[in-house]
Design an enzyme around this catalytic site. Structure first.
Site, PDB file in Angstrom:
ATOM      1  N   PHE A 127       2.184   8.548  -1.312  1.00  0.00           N
ATOM      2  CA  PHE A 127       1.485   7.270  -1.156  1.00  0.00           C
ATOM      3  C   PHE A 127      -0.015   7.388  -1.422  1.00  0.00           C
ATOM      4  O   PHE A 127      -0.709   6.423  -1.426  1.00  0.00           O
ATOM      5  CB  PHE A 127       1.709   6.719   0.261  1.00  0.00           C
ATOM      6  CG  PHE A 127       3.155   6.602   0.631  1.00  0.00           C
ATOM      7  CD1 PHE A 127       4.078   6.096  -0.266  1.00  0.00           C
ATOM      8  CD2 PHE A 127       3.600   7.028   1.869  1.00  0.00           C
ATOM      9  CE1 PHE A 127       5.417   6.007   0.058  1.00  0.00           C
ATOM     10  CE2 PHE A 127       4.950   6.927   2.211  1.00  0.00           C
ATOM     11  CZ  PHE A 127       5.851   6.420   1.307  1.00  0.00           C
ATOM     12  N   TRP A 168       0.834  -1.202   0.000  1.00  0.00           N
ATOM     13  CA  TRP A 168       0.000   0.000   0.000  1.00  0.00           C
ATOM     14  C   TRP A 168       0.868   1.251   0.000  1.00  0.00           C
ATOM     15  O   TRP A 168       0.541   2.250  -0.645  1.00  0.00           O
ATOM     16  CB  TRP A 168      -0.903  -0.008   1.238  1.00  0.00           C
ATOM     17  CG  TRP A 168      -1.759   1.220   1.380  1.00  0.00           C
ATOM     18  CD1 TRP A 168      -3.022   1.404   0.889  1.00  0.00           C
ATOM     19  CD2 TRP A 168      -1.419   2.448   2.051  1.00  0.00           C
ATOM     20  NE1 TRP A 168      -3.486   2.665   1.207  1.00  0.00           N
ATOM     21  CE2 TRP A 168      -2.524   3.323   1.930  1.00  0.00           C
ATOM     22  CE3 TRP A 168      -0.300   2.887   2.746  1.00  0.00           C
ATOM     23  CZ2 TRP A 168      -2.525   4.604   2.473  1.00  0.00           C
ATOM     24  CZ3 TRP A 168      -0.301   4.164   3.289  1.00  0.00           C
ATOM     25  CH2 TRP A 168      -1.399   5.008   3.147  1.00  0.00           C
ATOM     26  N   HIS A 169       1.997   1.188   0.704  1.00  0.00           N
ATOM     27  CA  HIS A 169       2.852   2.366   0.819  1.00  0.00           C
ATOM     28  C   HIS A 169       3.566   2.704  -0.483  1.00  0.00           C
ATOM     29  O   HIS A 169       3.886   3.875  -0.714  1.00  0.00           O
ATOM     30  CB  HIS A 169       3.884   2.162   1.939  1.00  0.00           C
ATOM     31  CG  HIS A 169       3.331   2.403   3.306  1.00  0.00           C
ATOM     32  ND1 HIS A 169       2.620   1.441   3.997  1.00  0.00           N
ATOM     33  CD2 HIS A 169       3.370   3.495   4.118  1.00  0.00           C
ATOM     34  CE1 HIS A 169       2.253   1.936   5.175  1.00  0.00           C
ATOM     35  NE2 HIS A 169       2.688   3.171   5.261  1.00  0.00           N
ATOM     36  N   GLY A 170       3.840   1.742  -1.306  1.00  0.00           N
ATOM     37  CA  GLY A 170       4.540   2.067  -2.538  1.00  0.00           C
ATOM     38  C   GLY A 170       4.713   0.873  -3.446  1.00  0.00           C
ATOM     39  O   GLY A 170       4.777  -0.276  -2.989  1.00  0.00           O
TER      40      GLY A 170
END
Length: 493
Positions: free
Chosen positions: A493, A329-331
């Site tokens: 993000f 989800w973050h990257g």
């Protein structure tokens, strides 16, 4: 529009003043227009993408509500599962295209290259829409809450659109739940001077975290990570430790400004950070860090996977899947996946080793409630979390591995032109600001909220403190060229 910019310093008072001057029945219209303007200051076209996600989840909520009224039990279950599945799939497909398309094809190309097959990635001229991960997850939580019967489907599309786009927390959270925020869109908020004062103080603290601490620390961190091959081992360790404080103050600062701004207008947003670096275990850290995201994954992924209800092995598997998903989800990069996986492994291994730790403490007669033992646990937790931050901060997984190789080899010798990016008074100011941060966290962790003590001081003393805080931020804050505001880390993000 950045919270630490002159634009926001003009925008926020105008929006707030107009909000309280307008009649209650049209206030939400004003906030919706202000929220979309806030987002469109970045890229007007991508506001349509947010509107699309809003429309999909709004219609899904209505269809779920209607399906719940079907008398045939089996048909009702099928329809409800269909609508919630379509809502999730369509929104996640949009998120995948804009955020993960390039990452996906890069890995497909690498996989086929192993077999000697050359693929050519389709090229699309798209950029990552700011905040897409945040508002997508917020909208999807509404769909799931309606599916579970925890909230009624909203009948007014534009009020629902305000829930998705509410500007204080739109682009970097906290990721709100419909159970908390949606009903507040309907409520009448009167101006409360005491509440506004508390909100402004929280915003001041957030600006201190961002401009005085995070942006100053980032100069040293960038210098070390950009030139790690020329750095001694201790500098790489220092850079990784400092990044822990940078990302905490950068993201925690944003969250505090968002919560404070909403509070001034009468809205209550969920707490997003709770002194995370005073945690005594990795599990506790994730109950204190980015709380809105960690609880989102707990409620909408970990528990639906079975949580801890299907035995230990399944619990460990669910835990790892949840943290891997959090990392992704973050990257769209393997270093984020590894970062998420490491945090999942920490918790699984920690639980497996718990009986051994208890036997060890009993054998050596260690007082587990003693201050020394608690400090040791905090230190060990910080080291583990900080090691994972190395993978988060490095531009790629291969770079993170190379940094570890340089670190284990002892790093480079300190040359004549060696610099950390800051020197002398600036370096001392950086460490002093971190000490102030930790002192405040220690007080809050002990139940001593400094803001509460501040407002009980005599009025002249209070105003001296307020003006001093503003002075510190203005004078010691870090600015870009022409006093421009610096970006927040989590905007990517």
């Amino acid at each position: 529009m950045l919270f630490n910019s002159l634009d926001f310093l003009i925008f926020f008072p105008i929006v707030t003043l107009a909000y309280f001057l307008l009649p209650h029945r049209v206030r939400w219209v004003w906030l919706l227009a202000a929220s979309y303007y806030f987002y469109m200051c970045w890229n007007p076209r991508y506001a349509l993408l947010m509107a699309l996600s809003t429309g999909i989840t709004f219609v899904s909520g209505l269809l779920l509500q209607r399906a719940g009224q079907v008398e045939d039990g089996e048909k009702r279950r099928r329809l409800r599962r269909l609508w919630v599945a379509l809502s999730f799939l369509s929104n996640l497909a949009i998120l995948f295209f804009f955020k993960y398309w390039g990452f996906f094809w890069d890995n497909v190309e690498a996989l086929f290259a192993l077999g000697g097959i050359a693929l050519h990635k389709p090229v699309f001229d798209v950029i990552l829409p700011v905040g897409i991960s945040f508002y997508t997850f917020q909208a999807l939580s509404y769909t799931m809450d309606v599916y579970r019967g925890e909230v009624e489907a909203e009948k007014n599309f534009f009020r629902y659109a305000l829930f998705v786009s509410f500007f204080p927390q739109l682009v970097a959270g906290p990721i709100e739940r419909s159970k908390n925020l949606l009903h507040q869109v309907h409520e009448e908020h009167t101006f409360d001077p005491l509440r506004a004062r508390d909100g402004l103080l929280l915003m001041l603290w957030g600006l201190f975290q961002k401009m005085v601490v995070a942006d100053r620390v980032s100069i040293v961190v960038d210098q070390i990570f950009d030139h790690y091959q020329e750095m001694p081992a201790w500098a790489i360790v220092l850079g990784t430790v400092l990044f822990a404080f940078q990302i905490y103050c950068d993201f925690g600062g944003y969250s505090n400004i968002a919560i404070g701004a909403a509070k001034v207008m009468g809205f209550s947003l969920m707490e997003n950070f709770r002194q995370p670096y005073l945690s005594k275990s990795c599990g506790e850290f994730w109950r204190r860090w980015h709380i809105s995201l960690s609880t989102w994954f707990r409620d909408y992924l970990y528990i639906p996977l079975g949580g801890n209800r299907k035995g230990k092995r399944r619990k460990y598997f669910n835990n790892l899947v949840t943290f891997l998903a959090s990392g992704l989800w973050h990257g769209a990069s393997w270093n984020y996946v590894v970062w998420g996986g490491l945090n999942g492994v920490y918790q699984v291994v920690g639980e497996i080793l718990r009986p051994a730790r208890e036997r060890l403490c009993a054998a050596f007669k260690i007082d587990r409630s003693g201050r020394l033992w608690q400090v040791l646990r905090v230190g060990i937790t910080f080291v583990l979390i900080d090691f994972a931050w190395l993978f988060f901060r490095a531009p790629s997984f291969s770079t993170a591995v190379d940094m570890l190789r340089v670190l284990l080899a002892g790093g480079a010798a300190v040359g004549e032109g060696f610099t950390l990016g800051l020197e002398g008074a600036e370096l001392r100011l950086m460490f002093l600001s971190i000490l102030v941060l930790m002192a405040v966290d220690l007080c809050n962790n002990a139940g001593v909220e400094l803001r509460r003590g501040l407002v009980r001081l005599p009025l002249p003393v209070r105003w001296v403190c307020y003006l001093l805080a503003v002075y510190v931020i203005l004078i010691f804050g870090i600015y870009g060229p022409g006093f421009s505001a610096s970006q927040f880390i989590y905007f990517q993000f």
